[in-house]
Scaffold this active site. Structure first.
Site, mmCIF file in Angstrom:
data_model
loop_
_atom_site.group_PDB
_atom_site.id
_atom_site.type_symbol
_atom_site.label_atom_id
_atom_site.label_comp_id
_atom_site.label_asym_id
_atom_site.label_seq_id
_atom_site.Cartn_x
_atom_site.Cartn_y
_atom_site.Cartn_z
ATOM 1 N N GLU A 92 0.624 -1.292 -0.015
ATOM 2 C CA GLU A 92 -0.129 -0.046 0.369
ATOM 3 C C GLU A 92 0.903 1.292 0.569
ATOM 4 O O GLU A 92 1.721 1.626 0.323
ATOM 5 C CB GLU A 92 -1.027 -0.071 1.047
ATOM 6 C CG GLU A 92 -1.973 -1.231 1.766
ATOM 7 C CD GLU A 92 -2.167 -1.264 2.744
ATOM 8 O OE1 GLU A 92 -2.714 -0.220 2.963
ATOM 9 O OE2 GLU A 92 -2.862 -2.336 2.560
ATOM 10 N N CYS A 105 3.260 8.336 1.287
ATOM 11 C CA CYS A 105 3.650 7.179 2.763
ATOM 12 C C CYS A 105 4.201 5.974 1.556
ATOM 13 O O CYS A 105 3.495 5.385 0.063
ATOM 14 C CB CYS A 105 2.667 6.920 3.472
ATOM 15 S SG CYS A 105 2.693 6.379 4.619
ATOM 16 N N CYS A 112 5.485 -7.119 7.663
ATOM 17 C CA CYS A 112 6.305 -6.778 8.391
ATOM 18 C C CYS A 112 6.560 -8.065 10.056
ATOM 19 O O CYS A 112 6.273 -8.853 10.076
ATOM 20 C CB CYS A 112 5.928 -5.603 9.310
ATOM 21 S SG CYS A 112 7.259 -4.678 10.528
ATOM 22 N N CYS A 116 4.016 -5.351 16.312
ATOM 23 C CA CYS A 116 3.540 -4.771 17.116
ATOM 24 C C CYS A 116 2.084 -5.211 16.923
ATOM 25 O O CYS A 116 1.194 -5.421 16.172
ATOM 26 C CB CYS A 116 3.441 -3.753 16.248
ATOM 27 S SG CYS A 116 5.228 -3.131 16.451
ATOM 28 N N CYS A 119 -0.693 -3.316 14.864
ATOM 29 C CA CYS A 119 -0.594 -2.506 14.034
ATOM 30 C C CYS A 119 -0.478 -3.823 12.454
ATOM 31 O O CYS A 119 -1.031 -5.070 13.031
ATOM 32 C CB CYS A 119 0.521 -2.503 13.614
ATOM 33 S SG CYS A 119 1.406 -2.314 11.770
ATOM 34 N N GLY A 159 5.821 -2.398 6.152
ATOM 35 C CA GLY A 159 7.115 -2.875 7.250
ATOM 36 C C GLY A 159 8.024 -1.407 7.880
ATOM 37 O O GLY A 159 7.671 -1.317 8.245
ATOM 38 N N SER A 191 10.109 6.395 9.663
ATOM 39 C CA SER A 191 10.312 6.022 10.909
ATOM 40 C C SER A 191 10.200 5.097 11.155
ATOM 41 O O SER A 191 9.974 3.857 10.121
ATOM 42 C CB SER A 191 8.222 5.908 10.521
ATOM 43 O OG SER A 191 7.590 6.035 12.180
ATOM 44 N N SER A 214 8.740 5.459 16.130
ATOM 45 C CA SER A 214 7.600 4.661 16.995
ATOM 46 C C SER A 214 7.818 4.483 18.843
ATOM 47 O O SER A 214 8.412 3.114 17.937
ATOM 48 C CB SER A 214 6.732 3.820 15.958
ATOM 49 O OG SER A 214 6.722 3.863 14.788
ATOM 50 N N LEU A 215 6.890 5.437 19.720
ATOM 51 C CA LEU A 215 7.956 4.433 20.669
ATOM 52 C C LEU A 215 6.876 4.172 21.239
ATOM 53 O O LEU A 215 6.244 3.268 22.142
ATOM 54 C CB LEU A 215 7.982 6.331 21.410
ATOM 55 C CG LEU A 215 8.555 6.315 23.038
ATOM 56 C CD1 LEU A 215 10.111 5.543 23.141
ATOM 57 C CD2 LEU A 215 8.804 7.776 23.009
ATOM 58 N N HIS A 216 4.715 4.919 21.387
ATOM 59 C CA HIS A 216 4.320 4.676 21.882
ATOM 60 C C HIS A 216 3.949 4.459 23.368
ATOM 61 O O HIS A 216 2.860 3.669 23.550
ATOM 62 C CB HIS A 216 3.313 3.221 20.846
ATOM 63 C CG HIS A 216 3.289 3.800 19.065
ATOM 64 N ND1 HIS A 216 3.254 4.483 18.899
ATOM 65 C CD2 HIS A 216 4.141 2.590 18.177
ATOM 66 C CE1 HIS A 216 3.106 4.170 17.320
ATOM 67 N NE2 HIS A 216 3.442 3.581 17.499
ATOM 68 N N ASN A 290 -5.906 3.805 14.735
ATOM 69 C CA ASN A 290 -6.517 3.028 14.198
ATOM 70 C C ASN A 290 -7.371 1.728 14.324
ATOM 71 O O ASN A 290 -6.540 0.610 14.593
ATOM 72 C CB ASN A 290 -6.480 2.757 12.791
ATOM 73 C CG ASN A 290 -6.090 4.327 12.055
ATOM 74 O OD1 ASN A 290 -6.507 5.069 11.643
ATOM 75 N ND2 ASN A 290 -5.004 4.525 11.539
ATOM 76 N N CYS A 333 -1.630 2.904 6.549
ATOM 77 C CA CYS A 333 -1.210 1.733 5.765
ATOM 78 C C CYS A 333 -1.731 0.111 6.797
ATOM 79 O O CYS A 333 -1.342 -0.096 7.902
ATOM 80 C CB CYS A 333 -0.211 1.760 5.488
ATOM 81 S SG CYS A 333 0.224 2.486 4.714
HETATM 82 N N1 SAH Z 1 7.596 0.163 10.618
HETATM 83 C C1 SAH Z 1 7.551 1.368 10.422
HETATM 84 C C2 SAH Z 1 7.159 2.427 9.431
HETATM 85 C C3 SAH Z 1 5.204 1.780 9.093
HETATM 86 S S1 SAH Z 1 4.367 1.769 10.546
HETATM 87 C C4 SAH Z 1 7.429 1.850 12.217
HETATM 88 O O1 SAH Z 1 6.680 1.320 13.478
HETATM 89 O O2 SAH Z 1 7.768 2.625 12.968
HETATM 90 C C5 SAH Z 1 3.865 3.308 10.505
HETATM 91 C C6 SAH Z 1 3.058 4.109 11.711
HETATM 92 O O3 SAH Z 1 2.233 3.808 12.139
HETATM 93 C C7 SAH Z 1 4.379 3.992 12.553
HETATM 94 O O4 SAH Z 1 4.228 5.397 13.826
HETATM 95 C C8 SAH Z 1 2.990 2.911 13.935
HETATM 96 O O5 SAH Z 1 3.754 2.706 14.548
HETATM 97 C C9 SAH Z 1 1.657 2.871 13.053
HETATM 98 N N2 SAH Z 1 0.886 2.943 13.323
HETATM 99 C C10 SAH Z 1 0.501 1.382 13.006
HETATM 100 N N3 SAH Z 1 -0.123 0.155 13.191
HETATM 101 C C11 SAH Z 1 -1.320 1.486 13.475
HETATM 102 C C12 SAH Z 1 -2.583 1.936 13.965
HETATM 103 N N4 SAH Z 1 -3.794 0.524 13.625
HETATM 104 N N5 SAH Z 1 -2.869 3.266 14.319
HETATM 105 C C13 SAH Z 1 -2.005 4.294 14.119
HETATM 106 N N6 SAH Z 1 -0.910 4.122 14.338
HETATM 107 C C14 SAH Z 1 -0.530 2.826 13.764
HETATM 108 FE FE1 SF4 Z 2 6.612 -3.416 11.863
HETATM 109 FE FE2 SF4 Z 2 5.947 -0.695 12.183
HETATM 110 FE FE3 SF4 Z 2 3.461 -2.536 11.747
HETATM 111 FE FE4 SF4 Z 2 5.500 -2.562 14.139
HETATM 112 S S1 SF4 Z 2 4.440 -0.368 13.609
HETATM 113 S S2 SF4 Z 2 4.399 -3.968 12.860
HETATM 114 S S3 SF4 Z 2 7.173 -2.208 13.174
HETATM 115 S S4 SF4 Z 2 4.638 -2.378 10.259
#
Ligand code: SAH
Ligand code: SF4
Length: 350
Positions: A92, A105, A112, A116, A119, A159, A191, A214-216, A290, A333
């Site tokens: 995507e 983007c 991946c 996480c 995701c 990814g 990212s 991506s700290l979270h 999301n 994405c």
């Molecule tokens: N793998 C990399 C980049 C792709 S993810 C990373 O993790 O940073 C891009 C961003 O979307 C990251 O900050 C990720 O944590 C966030 N993300 C993934 N799933 C999400 C979701 N369901 N809601 C909000 N953000 C999300």
């Molecule tokens: Fe991979 Fe980024 Fe999704 Fe984590 S948030 S599973 S690193 S794409």
């Protein structure tokens, strides 16, 4: 024999390949021009001798992407693509319109392997890395489709870019130096979920890209629950790597924080985040999480988001809530690929 991905070769390697074949160097320039113009076959390179075209066909290939689906937001023109790669895999990409121009983007991998919990991309694991040419092809396809120029890139699609380090680095170098899609490093954000060793490698390269982390979660206990990568490196180790990146490049770090209802959005989390980041050169980007099919996560309420951002700001941090673009097409994405049949499809190519 595997054929060489000619579109991923920097000029120096393309010239070296032709030299091996006893082909004069000016042909490299001609070939590069064709590649930059987005051709997908050697037959189209009609200023090359037939014999060279045949030789290229035999030994090389030009990876491309095909638009499988396209969703256009009726609200803000955000355009989401599902691209098909030559081996049938799909990735995507999202095109977003800002005051300063179009930002895209991009995906860096098919799937991946970071897993996480929140995701969609990680659910099926990693299928394969994308090649530099396939990253460039995503830009070319979107530009040709909409008749626009992309002026900034975020590596935030499917990814983990630092898990595909060599290809991503080569892609960045090609953006900077080659003639086709030309985008300066200051207009690129990468990212990462926080591969600490690679952050140090990237710092050494001293590229002027923005690093988004991506700290979270503000502590190890919570971060480990959300992100398996946090079992390998602690928050302390991650922040030390970020400091090294800032020290080396002078660039501000952007921290991404997906706000998940009842999970990481409490006042206590916000205060802890302030203690962690205060005094560092950074910006905190709060992303309303999301929902993902099959996971029971909800985004934080607007009031919770506001309370959280207020604590960060009062604590001296630079923090904003990310504007949601393309909310009618579910533009984040990793989800289109999984939810093909549920999309608000407006235009389908071919
Ligand atoms: N793998 C990399 C980049 C792709 S993810 C990373 O993790 O940073 C891009 C961003 O979307 C990251 O900050 C990720 O944590 C966030 N993300 C993934 N799933 C999400 C979701 N369901 N809601 C909000 N953000 C999300
Ligand atoms: Fe991979 Fe980024 Fe999704 Fe984590 S948030 S599973 S690193 S794409």
């Amino acid at each position: 024999m595997t054929r060489i991905d000619i579109k991923s070769l920097p000029d120096s390697e393309l010239t070296a390949l032709l030299k091996d074949w006893n082909v004069p160097a000016f042909r490299a320039k001609q070939i590069r021009n064709w590649l930059d113009n987005g051709v997908s076959s050697f037959a189209e390179m009609n200023n090359l001798p037939l014999s060279l075209r045949k030789q290229l066909e035999e030994h090389c290939r030009i990876p491309s992407v095909k638009i499988l689906r396209r969703l256009v937001s009726a609200i803000d023109e955000t355009t989401k693509y599902l691209f098909e790669l030559e081996d049938g895999h799909t990735v995507e990409s999202v095109l977003m319109k800002y005051k300063h121009g179009w930002s895209q983007c991009l995906s860096t991998q098919v799937g991946c392997r970071m897993g996480c919990s929140f995701c969609a991309t990680g659910i099926d694991g990693l299928a394969r890395d994308l090649l530099p040419s396939e990253m460039i092809a995503q830009i070319e396809a979107a530009e040709a489709d909409r008749g626009i120029r992309v002026s900034s890139i975020v590596l935030m699609g499917m990814g983990e870019p630092l898990d595909n380090y060599a290809n991503v680095l080569r892609f960045l170098e090609m953006l900077e130096t080659e003639g086709g899609v030309h985008i300066g490093m200051r207009h690129i954000s990468l990212s990462t979920c926080g591969l600490v060793n690679r952050i140090y490698d990237l710092a050494e390269r001293n590229l002027q890209i923005t690093l988004s982390i991506s700290l979270h979660a503000p502590n190890n206990e919570l971060r480990r629950r959300l992100m398996p990568v946090a079992r390998k490196w602690t928050v302390e180790e991650l922040l030390a790597a970020c400091k090294a990146y800032t020290d080396k490049t002078g660039r501000r770090i952007s921290y991404e924080y997906a706000m998940i209802d009842g999970v990481n959005d409490t006042d206590a989390c916000a205060h802890e985040l302030v203690r962690r980041l205060k005094g560092t050169l950074c910006h905190v980007n709060l992303i309303p999480a999301n929902s993902v099919a099959g996971k029971d996560q909800k985004r934080s309420s607007k009031t919770r988001l506001k309370a959280f951002v207020d604590i960060l700001t009062a604590g001296g941090l630079n923090a904003t809530v990310r504007r949601t673009l393309g909310s009618d097409i579910n533009a984040s994405c990793g989800q289109l690929r999984r939810q093909q049949e549920h999309g608000v499809e407006q235009i389908v190519s071919e």
